[in-house]
Design an enzyme around this catalytic site. Structure first.
Site, PDB file in Angstrom:
ATOM      1  N   GLY A 134       0.810  -1.216   0.000  1.00  0.00           N
ATOM      2  CA  GLY A 134       0.000   0.000   0.000  1.00  0.00           C
ATOM      3  C   GLY A 134       0.839   1.260   0.000  1.00  0.00           C
ATOM      4  O   GLY A 134       0.522   2.234  -0.690  1.00  0.00           O
ATOM      5  N   THR A 135       1.908   1.269   0.761  1.00  0.00           N
ATOM      6  CA  THR A 135       2.729   2.477   0.849  1.00  0.00           C
ATOM      7  C   THR A 135       3.323   2.811  -0.521  1.00  0.00           C
ATOM      8  O   THR A 135       3.301   3.974  -0.960  1.00  0.00           O
ATOM      9  CB  THR A 135       3.859   2.279   1.887  1.00  0.00           C
TER      10      THR A 135
ATOM     11  N   CYS B 129       2.321   2.223  13.343  1.00  0.00           N
ATOM     12  CA  CYS B 129       3.415   2.824  12.587  1.00  0.00           C
ATOM     13  C   CYS B 129       4.681   2.069  12.936  1.00  0.00           C
ATOM     14  O   CYS B 129       4.698   1.250  13.847  1.00  0.00           O
ATOM     15  CB  CYS B 129       3.541   4.307  12.877  1.00  0.00           C
TER      16      CYS B 129
HETATM   17  N1  PLP Z   1      -3.055   2.948   3.528  1.00  0.00           N
HETATM   18  C1  PLP Z   1      -3.826   2.537   4.543  1.00  0.00           C
HETATM   19  C2  PLP Z   1      -5.220   3.065   4.673  1.00  0.00           C
HETATM   20  C3  PLP Z   1      -3.343   1.593   5.457  1.00  0.00           C
HETATM   21  O1  PLP Z   1      -4.114   1.191   6.465  1.00  0.00           O
HETATM   22  C4  PLP Z   1      -2.023   1.110   5.286  1.00  0.00           C
HETATM   23  C5  PLP Z   1      -1.453   0.151   6.265  1.00  0.00           C
HETATM   24  O2  PLP Z   1      -1.702   0.251   7.456  1.00  0.00           O
HETATM   25  C6  PLP Z   1      -1.266   1.567   4.198  1.00  0.00           C
HETATM   26  C7  PLP Z   1      -1.809   2.489   3.344  1.00  0.00           C
HETATM   27  C8  PLP Z   1       0.122   1.075   3.954  1.00  0.00           C
HETATM   28  O3  PLP Z   1       0.075  -0.198   3.374  1.00  0.00           O
HETATM   29  P1  PLP Z   1       1.329  -1.211   3.487  1.00  0.00           P
HETATM   30  O4  PLP Z   1       1.365  -1.660   4.913  1.00  0.00           O
HETATM   31  O5  PLP Z   1       0.995  -2.307   2.544  1.00  0.00           O
HETATM   32  O6  PLP Z   1       2.534  -0.456   3.084  1.00  0.00           O
END
Ligand code: PLP
Length: 395
Positions: A69-70, A325
Site C-alpha cells: 500500500g505504501t 506505525c
Molecule cells: N493505507 C492505509 C489506509 C493503510 O491502512 C495502510 C497500512 O496500514 C497503508 C496504506 C500502507 O500499506 P502497506 O502496509 O501495505 O505499506
C-alpha cells in the site's frame, strides 16, 4: 490469543499459502525471462492481473503490481505530480503513505468534519483558489482508524467542476474485504490496495491506473509493469494476493454480515458497560452503516491507550490505539485531531479490528477484558466517572 488487530495486518489465508508455494519451489522463474519457467511465471502474473482487475473494476492492463500500500500510494502521488507538475491535494485523514508525499511536495490538505467526511464546500474552495493547477486529489475509501467510509462520487463531482484537469486517487487499502471497491471507486482514476489487509502476504499490493494516465516511475530499471513500476515482480506474493482477493470477493456479502454482527455486539457491549466512552463518528442511536464492518473504534476518558494495550496484551488481546506505525509509538492520532477530537480524549482511544479468523470467543474475551482494564487504569489515576453511558459520537 485473541487477535483483534486485522486492520494492521491479517493472518494469511490458506488459499494464499497454497497458491504461493509452487511459485517458491517449482515455478520460480523470473517473469521477465524467455524460457519455459519464466513464461510460466509470466502467465501466472497475467492471470493475477485479470483477477485483480475484476476485483477493482479496471482493465488487466491497468493493474500495476507494487510492494504494498505504501508504494502504491507514493507512486500515485509522486507519479502523477512527477509527470504533470501542479499541486496534489489530499484529505486530512489520509494514511501517512499519502499524507507524507503530498506534504513533501508542498500540496494542500482538505479538512474533514466531525464525522470524518471531507467537507465538500471547503474542498471546492481549496481546488478553486489553488495558486497552481491541481493535478491530483487523493481521498481514501475507508479510514484505517475509525473505519469511516467516504462516498467518492460527490468528491468526483467537485473535482470535475473546480479542478477538471486533476486525476482522482483513492487509498482502498482497508476496503477490499468490506466494500465493493469496483463499484465504490468506479469514479476514480487510481486505486491502491495492499494484500496483507485481506489475507495475502505482506509486501505486495496494486496501484490500478486507468488507461491514459501517465506516471513518472519512482525507480528506473528493466521496464516491468510497462515501465510504471520497474523491478522484478514479487510473483509468489502476487499469486497469493490474488487467491486471497478471489476468496474475499466470493464470500464478501456473508462475511460483512457475520463480522458486523460481531463488531456491533462488541461495540454495544463496551459502550453499555464502560461509562464515559465515546465511539468515533457514530452519533447516539445511529447504526454503523457509515463504517466498514470490522472496526470498533472507541475512546475512553481518563486513560492512556498505551497502558490499556499493555493490560489487554496480558489478557491475550492484541489490539491497536490508532494505526500501527513503524516505531510502535503512540503519537496523537492526526485522524482524530482532524475530526475535532481533543488531545486528551484521543489519547485514550482503542481500535479493535476484526477479520476472517475472528470468532464470538474473541468478542467475549474483549467484552470481559476491556472494562476491567479501563476500570483499573481509571482507579490508578483517581478518575471519577461522570456515570454517563455515552455513545454520542463525541469523537
Ligand atoms: N493505507 C492505509 C489506509 C493503510 O491502512 C495502510 C497500512 O496500514 C497503508 C496504506 C500502507 O500499506 P502497506 O502496509 O501495505 O505499506
Amino acid at each position: 490469543m485473541h487477535y483483534l488487530d486485522h486492520a494492521a495486518g491479517t493472518p494469511v489465508r490458506p488459499v494464499a499459502v497454497d497458491a504461493m508455494m509452487p511459485m517458491l519451489t517449482t515455478d520460480f522463474g523470473n517473469p521477465s525471462g524467455a524460457h519455459r519457467l519464466a513464461r510460466s511465471a509470466n502467465r501466472a502474473l497475467d492471470d493475477a492481473r485479470e483477477t485483480m482487475a475484476e476485483a477493482l473494476g479496471v482493465e488487466p492492463g491497468e493493474i500495476v503490481f507494487t510492494s504494498g500500500g505504501t508504494e502504491a500510494d507514493n507512486l500515485a502521488v509522486n507519479g502523477v505530480i512527477g509527470a504533470r507538475g501542479g499541486v496534489a491535494v489530499c484529505s486530512a485523514i489520509e494514511h501517512h503513505a499519502v499524507l507524507e508525499p503530498v506534504e513533501h511536495l508542498g500540496g494542500l490538505v482538505a479538512p474533514v468534519d466531525r464525522r470524518g467526511l471531507v467537507d465538500l464546500e471547503v474542498l471546492a474552495e481549496l481546488l478553486r483558489s489553488a495558486s497552481e493547477p491541481v493535478s491530483l486529489v487523493s481521498v481514501m475509501l475507508a479510514n484505517n482508524e475509525t473505519g469511516v467510509i467516504q462516498p467518492l462520487e460527490p468528491i468526483r463531482v467537485v473535482i470535475d467542476e473546480y479542478a477538471p484537469g486533476a486525476v482522482f486517487h483513492t487509498d482502498a487499502v482497508q476496503s477490499l474485504c468490506w466494500v465493493d471497491v469496483a463499484a465504490a471507486a468506479a469514479c476514480v482514476d487510481l486505486i491502491s490496495v495492499s494484500a496483507h489487509k485481506f489475507g495475502g502476504p505482506k509486501g505486495v499490493g496494486v496501484l490500478a491506473v486507468r488507461n491514459g494516465i501517465t506516471l513518472a516511475p519512482m525507480q528506473r530499471g528493466g521496464g516491468q509493469e510497462k515501465g510504471r513500476r520497474n523491478g522484478t515482480q514479487n510473483a509468489p506474493g502476487i499469486v497469493a494476493m490474488t487467491a486471497a482477493a478471489a476468496e474475499v470477493i466470493g464470500g464478501r456479502a456473508a462475511e460483512i454480515e457475520r463480522v458486523s454482527e460481531l463488531r456491533d455486539r462488541l461495540a454495544d457491549g463496551l459502550l453499555a458497560t464502560i461509562p464515559d466512552t465515546h465511539e468515533s463518528a457514530v452519533p447516539a442511536g445511529a447504526d454503523r452503516a457509515n463504517k466498514i464492518a470490522n472496526i470498533c473504534h472507541l475512546a475512553f476518558e481518563g486513560i492512556e491507550s498505551e497502558a490499556l494495550l499493555f493490560l489487554l496484551e496480558k489478557d491475550q488481546i492484541m489490539a491497536s490505539a490508532a494505526s500501527s506505525c513503524s516505531s510502535g509509538a503512540q503519537d496523537p492520532s492526526h485522524v482524530l485531531a482532524a475530526m475535532g477530537v481533543g488531545r486528551e480524549l484521543a489519547a485514550g482511544s482503542l481500535r479493535l479490528s476484526l477479520g476472517h479468523t475472528s470468532t464470538a470467543a474473541d468478542v467475549d474475551a474483549a467484552l470481559a477484558a476491556v472494562p476491567a482494564a479501563v476500570a483499573r487504569l481509571r482507579d490508578h489515576v483517581g478518575y471519577a466517572t461522570a456515570g454517563v453511558q455515552d455513545g454520542s459520537g463525541a469523537t
